[in-house]
Motif scaffolding. Structure first.
Motif, PDB file in Angstrom:
ATOM      1  N   PHE A  94       0.825  -1.205   0.000  1.00 19.20           N
ATOM      2  CA  PHE A  94       0.000   0.000   0.000  1.00 19.20           C
ATOM      3  C   PHE A  94       0.862   1.259   0.000  1.00 19.20           C
ATOM      4  CE2 PHE A  94      -2.500  -3.379   2.035  1.00 19.20           C
ATOM      5  CZ  PHE A  94      -3.554  -3.428   1.125  1.00 19.20           C
ATOM      6  N   LYS A  95       2.052   1.177   0.588  1.00 21.31           N
ATOM      7  CA  LYS A  95       2.992   2.291   0.534  1.00 21.31           C
ATOM      8  C   LYS A  95       3.449   2.512  -0.908  1.00 21.31           C
ATOM      9  CE  LYS A  95       7.528   3.823   2.214  1.00 21.31           C
ATOM     10  NZ  LYS A  95       8.724   3.447   3.021  1.00 21.31           N
ATOM     11  N   VAL A  96       3.733   1.421  -1.619  1.00 20.06           N
ATOM     12  CA  VAL A  96       4.144   1.515  -3.023  1.00 20.06           C
ATOM     13  C   VAL A  96       3.028   2.130  -3.860  1.00 20.06           C
ATOM     14  CG1 VAL A  96       4.744   0.177  -5.079  1.00 20.06           C
ATOM     15  CG2 VAL A  96       5.747  -0.413  -2.858  1.00 20.06           C
TER      16      VAL A  96
ATOM     17  N   MET B 264      -4.142  10.383 -18.545  1.00 23.23           N
ATOM     18  CA  MET B 264      -2.918  10.608 -19.316  1.00 23.23           C
ATOM     19  C   MET B 264      -2.588  12.085 -19.472  1.00 23.23           C
ATOM     20  SD  MET B 264      -3.581   7.682 -22.222  1.00 23.23           S
ATOM     21  CE  MET B 264      -2.225   8.155 -23.269  1.00 23.23           C
ATOM     22  N   ASN B 265      -3.558  12.944 -19.226  1.00 23.72           N
ATOM     23  CA  ASN B 265      -3.342  14.381 -19.366  1.00 23.72           C
ATOM     24  C   ASN B 265      -3.543  15.118 -18.050  1.00 23.72           C
ATOM     25  OD1 ASN B 265      -3.121  14.959 -22.493  1.00 23.72           O
ATOM     26  ND2 ASN B 265      -4.672  13.385 -22.218  1.00 23.72           N
ATOM     27  N   SER B 266      -3.407  14.379 -16.940  1.00 22.86           N
ATOM     28  CA  SER B 266      -3.636  14.959 -15.630  1.00 22.86           C
ATOM     29  C   SER B 266      -2.338  15.052 -14.843  1.00 22.86           C
ATOM     30  CB  SER B 266      -4.653  14.108 -14.853  1.00 22.86           C
ATOM     31  OG  SER B 266      -4.834  14.595 -13.542  1.00 22.86           O
ATOM     32  N   GLY B 267      -1.749  16.229 -14.794  1.00 16.47           N
ATOM     33  CA  GLY B 267      -0.609  16.597 -13.966  1.00 16.47           C
ATOM     34  C   GLY B 267       0.276  15.490 -13.462  1.00 16.47           C
ATOM     35  N   GLY B 268       0.118  15.160 -12.166  1.00 11.94           N
ATOM     36  CA  GLY B 268       0.988  14.202 -11.499  1.00 11.94           C
ATOM     37  C   GLY B 268       0.954  12.820 -12.120  1.00 11.94           C
TER      38      GLY B 268
ATOM     39  N   LYS C  50       0.475   6.355  -7.768  1.00 10.41           N
ATOM     40  CA  LYS C  50      -0.989   6.357  -7.899  1.00 10.41           C
ATOM     41  C   LYS C  50      -1.447   5.967  -9.295  1.00 10.41           C
ATOM     42  CE  LYS C  50      -1.752   9.887  -4.329  1.00 10.41           C
ATOM     43  NZ  LYS C  50      -0.336  10.039  -3.921  1.00 10.41           N
ATOM     44  N   ILE C  51      -0.579   6.107 -10.287  1.00  9.20           N
ATOM     45  CA  ILE C  51      -0.958   5.756 -11.639  1.00  9.20           C
ATOM     46  C   ILE C  51      -1.307   4.274 -11.752  1.00  9.20           C
ATOM     47  CG2 ILE C  51       1.424   5.312 -12.370  1.00  9.20           C
ATOM     48  CD1 ILE C  51      -1.472   6.797 -14.474  1.00  9.20           C
ATOM     49  N   ILE C  52      -0.723   3.431 -10.886  1.00  5.85           N
ATOM     50  CA  ILE C  52      -1.046   1.996 -10.922  1.00  5.85           C
ATOM     51  C   ILE C  52      -2.521   1.783 -10.607  1.00  5.85           C
ATOM     52  CG2 ILE C  52      -0.613  -0.242  -9.837  1.00  5.85           C
ATOM     53  CD1 ILE C  52       2.266   0.608  -9.385  1.00  5.85           C
ATOM     54  N   ILE C  53      -3.018   2.464  -9.571  1.00 11.37           N
ATOM     55  CA  ILE C  53      -4.421   2.340  -9.199  1.00 11.37           C
ATOM     56  C   ILE C  53      -5.312   2.959 -10.269  1.00 11.37           C
ATOM     57  CG2 ILE C  53      -6.165   2.983  -7.491  1.00 11.37           C
ATOM     58  CD1 ILE C  53      -4.251   0.820  -6.560  1.00 11.37           C
TER      59      ILE C  53
ATOM     60  N   ILE D 163       3.546   8.470 -15.834  1.00 11.51           N
ATOM     61  CA  ILE D 163       3.591   7.774 -17.125  1.00 11.51           C
ATOM     62  C   ILE D 163       4.904   8.062 -17.839  1.00 11.51           C
ATOM     63  CG2 ILE D 163       2.512   7.634 -19.402  1.00 11.51           C
ATOM     64  CD1 ILE D 163      -0.158   8.263 -18.011  1.00 11.51           C
ATOM     65  N   GLU D 164       5.298   9.333 -17.824  1.00 16.17           N
ATOM     66  CA  GLU D 164       6.538   9.719 -18.511  1.00 16.17           C
ATOM     67  C   GLU D 164       7.769   9.128 -17.836  1.00 16.17           C
ATOM     68  OE1 GLU D 164       6.166  13.922 -18.382  1.00 16.17           O
ATOM     69  OE2 GLU D 164       4.897  14.035 -20.167  1.00 16.17           O
ATOM     70  N   SER D 165       7.672   8.804 -16.528  1.00 16.89           N
ATOM     71  CA  SER D 165       8.819   8.250 -15.804  1.00 16.89           C
ATOM     72  C   SER D 165       8.932   6.742 -15.970  1.00 16.89           C
ATOM     73  CB  SER D 165       8.707   8.575 -14.310  1.00 16.89           C
ATOM     74  OG  SER D 165       7.641   7.872 -13.702  1.00 16.89           O
ATOM     75  N   SER D 166       7.993   6.133 -16.691  1.00 15.07           N
ATOM     76  CA  SER D 166       7.985   4.668 -16.800  1.00 15.07           C
ATOM     77  C   SER D 166       9.084   4.144 -17.696  1.00 15.07           C
ATOM     78  CB  SER D 166       6.622   4.193 -17.329  1.00 15.07           C
ATOM     79  OG  SER D 166       6.370   4.706 -18.618  1.00 15.07           O
ATOM     80  N   GLY D 167       9.869   5.017 -18.328  1.00 18.71           N
ATOM     81  CA  GLY D 167      11.045   4.561 -19.058  1.00 18.71           C
ATOM     82  C   GLY D 167      10.793   4.308 -20.521  1.00 18.71           C
ATOM     83  N   ASN D 168      11.642   3.452 -21.086  1.00 22.79           N
ATOM     84  CA  ASN D 168      11.640   3.271 -22.540  1.00 22.79           C
ATOM     85  C   ASN D 168      10.962   1.980 -22.958  1.00 22.79           C
ATOM     86  OD1 ASN D 168      13.449   1.454 -21.547  1.00 22.79           O
ATOM     87  ND2 ASN D 168      15.009   1.802 -23.118  1.00 22.79           N
ATOM     88  N   ILE D 169       9.949   1.552 -22.221  1.00 25.63           N
ATOM     89  CA  ILE D 169       9.310   0.275 -22.556  1.00 25.63           C
ATOM     90  C   ILE D 169       8.596   0.333 -23.885  1.00 25.63           C
ATOM     91  CG2 ILE D 169       8.990  -0.379 -20.148  1.00 25.63           C
ATOM     92  CD1 ILE D 169       6.046   0.398 -20.442  1.00 25.63           C
TER      93      ILE D 169
END
Length: 412
Positions: free
Chosen positions: A212-214, A395-399, A219-222, A404-410
């Motif tokens: 739950f800490k993760v 996908m267009n909401s701030g945080g 929050k994008i996971i939820i 999403i952008e930090s998820s890397g080069n997948i």
């Protein structure tokens, strides 16, 4: 072009190819679940709303099973849990194969479904353990393709056995599960990673604390899980309303439904490599958004389906959406999951997303009873469209956008 498409599947870990063949074997014998609705409505003569209620109960009981499976997979390892739980489920099906059709069989099917549910987080976590952000999308798409290679034959065979040899449906399902487990046990070792050994992606490095800490930090996971809830709600009607609709619309419904599902699997086999190649440069989650819109279009088309031709056209559109979502969504979830919490993150995402699949039959079953098949398909289409609209907002909401952008080069 063909070489470019297929080259993306070369050089994957040997264990991924073993899982690929194991999935083919297992899904060839996946007779029971695709025919579950027809078993209740045709063999036990249940109404659509009662069959929907039982299906929902069966799926709801899987929630604690998946949560338990995620916890055990992270603590004790993937291999033992996967093997034991699937073998136990196969035993339940073997027993069903020698019983007369009754409510007892339904209870045993529910028990078996919970045994399999315990194994789901372990299987997904094992795939994550064996791959990196650079090859994970290809690994997930290959395993998904293996699943559907089996489904080309499985439902069709099950449909042919349904009328006069229903016991063989259960026995065949059990035996193929046992064979696939043996293959995994012989050729794959435990994959549970030791701390950050071999892990370079920052977001996948081990973390301390509870799951739950993760999830609070990511929050994008939820958010994505909530979208998958709606997508699974709509997709569930492929196994619930579709066979009932065909039973009321076309002749030889069990056989025709089996071949339609087989068409879905055959299409996945040919479409998955091509779609994986085509969307390789798409930004994260654009594929899931596109898939949601394709779902909405396909389910809207089922409203007017009164011939096999229209059923197949709608299934083609639905399958394109299914492939894109399967390639895109779970690769993204993997890139956001710490190695120390993979089993638990997968179980939480699975619980949320599958809750949609669990609630769908009872809700749509009631809507069908009140308003007919058209009302059921219209509701399903609107839910899929809502999922796509909600994902566009995330996908267009701030945080959330920064996550999403930090998820890397997948997706490169």
């Amino acid at each position: 072009m063909l070489n470019k498409v297929m080259n993306r599947y070369r050089g994957l870990p040997r264990e991924i190819y073993i899982l690929f063949f194991a999935r083919i074997i297992n899904s060839i014998g996946a007779f029971v679940y695709p025919l579950m609705t027809l078993i209740m409505t045709n063999k036990l003569e249940m109404t659509s709303d009662k069959a929907g209620l039982i299906t929902t109960i069966m799926l709801l009981t899987q929630l604690p099973s998946m949560l338990l499976g995620g916890k055990l997979a992270d603590r004790f390892g993937r291999l033992k849990l996967l093997s034991f739980s699937q073998l136990l489920g196969a035993v339940m099906y073997l027993i069903c194969g020698f019983l007369e059709m009754s409510n007892t069989v339904i209870i045993l099917i529910i028990i078996a479904s919970n045994c399999y549910a315990v194994s789901y987080p372990a299987l997904d976590a094992m795939t994550m353990d064996l791959t990196t952000p650079g090859n994970r999308k290809e690994a997930f798409s290959l395993l998904y393709m293996g699943l559907n290679i089996g489904f080309v034959l499985g439902p069709a065979i099950g449909g042919l056995l349904f009328e006069n040899h229903l016991g063989l449906v259960f026995i065949g399902d059990a035996l193929t599960t046992i064979l696939s487990v043996i293959l995994v046990l012989v050729f794959i070792k435990e994959t549970l990673p030791l701390k950050d050994h071999g892990i370079s992606a920052q977001l996948e490095k081990a973390k301390s604390g509870s799951v739950f800490k993760v999830l609070k930090e990511r929050k994008i996971i939820i958010a994505v899980a909530a979208v998958l809830f709606l997508i699974q709600f709509s997709y569930a009607q492929m196994g619930f309303e579709l066979p009932i609709h065909m039973d009321a619309t076309v002749s030889n419904s069990a056989t025709n439904f089996g071949f339609l599902v087989g068409f879905n699997g055959l299409l996945v086999i040919f479409a998955t490599p091509l779609i994986t190649y085509m969307i390789r440069k798409w930004k994260a989650l654009y594929g899931t958004l596109t898939g949601g819109l394709l779902y909405a279009a396909a389910f809207a088309m089922f409203i007017f389906a009164k011939s096999l031709f229209l059923f197949y056209v709608a299934m083609f559109i639905l399958t394109m959406g299914e492939v894109i979502i399967s390639v895109d969504a779970f690769a993204f979830i993997s890139s956001m999951s710490p190695s120390s919490h993979r089993g638990r993150v997968n179980s939480i995402v699975s619980i949320i997303s599958n809750a949609g699949r669990m609630l769908s039959p009872v809700i749509i079953g009631w809507i069908i009873k009140v308003g007919g098949f058209g009302a059921g398909w219209l509701t399903t289409s609107l839910v899929a469209f809502t999922a796509a609209a909600l994902l566009f907002f995330f996908m267009n909401s701030g945080g959330l956008k920064r996550h999403i952008e930090s998820s890397g080069n997948i997706h490169k």
